[in-house]
Design a protein around this motif. Structure first.
Motif, mmCIF file in Angstrom:
data_model
loop_
_atom_site.group_PDB
_atom_site.id
_atom_site.type_symbol
_atom_site.label_atom_id
_atom_site.label_comp_id
_atom_site.label_asym_id
_atom_site.label_seq_id
_atom_site.Cartn_x
_atom_site.Cartn_y
_atom_site.Cartn_z
ATOM 1 N N ASN A 141 35.914 53.752 68.172
ATOM 2 C CA ASN A 141 35.605 52.101 68.032
ATOM 3 C C ASN A 141 37.101 51.486 68.005
ATOM 4 N N CYS A 142 37.347 50.857 68.811
ATOM 5 C CA CYS A 142 38.796 50.072 68.823
ATOM 6 C C CYS A 142 38.784 48.536 68.739
ATOM 7 N N THR A 143 39.438 48.220 67.724
ATOM 8 C CA THR A 143 39.446 46.583 67.686
ATOM 9 C C THR A 143 40.849 45.989 67.702
ATOM 10 N N ARG A 144 41.013 44.830 67.949
ATOM 11 C CA ARG A 144 42.191 44.289 67.652
ATOM 12 C C ARG A 144 42.091 42.757 67.179
ATOM 13 N N THR A 145 43.076 42.330 66.336
ATOM 14 C CA THR A 145 43.059 40.924 65.964
ATOM 15 C C THR A 145 44.357 40.302 66.444
ATOM 16 N N LYS A 146 44.666 39.030 66.090
ATOM 17 C CA LYS A 146 46.111 38.445 66.653
ATOM 18 C C LYS A 146 47.273 39.267 66.465
ATOM 19 N N GLY A 147 47.266 40.144 65.319
ATOM 20 C CA GLY A 147 48.536 40.776 65.019
ATOM 21 C C GLY A 147 48.624 42.317 65.166
ATOM 22 N N ASP A 148 47.500 42.961 64.954
ATOM 23 C CA ASP A 148 47.449 44.321 65.178
ATOM 24 C C ASP A 148 46.241 45.029 65.831
ATOM 25 N N ALA A 149 46.237 46.209 66.328
ATOM 26 C CA ALA A 149 45.051 47.041 66.875
ATOM 27 C C ALA A 149 44.688 48.152 66.101
ATOM 28 N N ALA A 150 43.629 48.471 66.072
ATOM 29 C CA ALA A 150 42.886 49.558 65.109
ATOM 30 C C ALA A 150 42.077 50.628 65.977
ATOM 31 N N ILE A 151 42.016 51.792 65.424
ATOM 32 C CA ILE A 151 41.026 52.571 66.103
ATOM 33 C C ILE A 151 40.365 53.567 64.941
ATOM 34 N N ALA A 152 39.098 53.766 65.229
ATOM 35 C CA ALA A 152 38.571 54.599 64.141
ATOM 36 C C ALA A 152 37.580 55.808 65.052
ATOM 37 N N ILE A 153 37.868 56.820 64.855
ATOM 38 C CA ILE A 153 37.453 58.055 65.539
ATOM 39 C C ILE A 153 36.587 58.991 64.464
ATOM 40 N N SER A 154 35.311 59.016 64.985
ATOM 41 C CA SER A 154 34.497 59.660 64.032
ATOM 42 C C SER A 154 33.498 60.864 64.872
#
Length: 159
Positions: A141-154
């Motif tokens: 699950n990849c998400t991003r906001t105005k300042g950063d990007a994140a990934i959750a792998i499960s």
């Protein structure tokens, strides 16, 4: 005639001692999640293992703004969460996430590099800023906001 009450107390005492000795005789072993965190620390440069709270081990690395390793619960067997410093992740960050995920999920790094990069590349105008994909029996699950990007792998519990 003999009373049965005389024999009840010694039987209960023996059963209690048997249960206690079964638990006391089991060897002390570290948690599987802590083992994975120590593997990450040993194989990834500049990675520090932080506190453990509520089935989560918090990690820190200069490339990641936030990083955590989720331990087994009802929903997943393991989870790796990494938040980057920029909205568009650099190739070094993607390689770092793929390397850490390869250690956690025991898969080849080049395969996970494909999955992580495809998850990040799908975010955009057409698919939005929250993308979920399934790759090699892993949920990403990849998400991003105005300042950063994140990934959750499960990985699911049943796999």
């Amino acid at each position: 005639m003999t009373s049965r009450r005389r024999f009840r107390r010694p039987i209960l005492l023996a059963a209690g001692l048997a249960v206690f000795s079964a638990f006391a005789a089991s060897p002390a072993r570290a948690d599987r999640c802590e083992d994975i965190a120590n593997q990450l620390k040993g194989q990834v440069d500049n990675l520090k293992v932080g506190i453990t709270a509520a089935n989560m081990i918090y990690l820190s690395h200069p490339m990641a703004k936030e990083m955590s390793l989720g331990c087994k619960n009802r929903k997943y067997s393991n989870e790796l969460y990494v938040k980057g410093n920029s909205r568009k992740p650099k190739p070094e960050f993607i390689a770092f996430v793929a390397g850490a995920a390869a250690i956690v999920f025991t898969l080849p790094k080049d395969e996970l590099l494909k999955g992580v990069s495809s998850c990040f590349s799908r975010m955009g105008i057409f698919r939005g800023d929250d993308v979920s994909i399934r790759y090699r029996r892993l949920d990403m699950n990849c998400t991003r906001t105005k300042g950063d990007a994140a990934i959750a792998i499960s990985r699911s519990v049943d796999q």
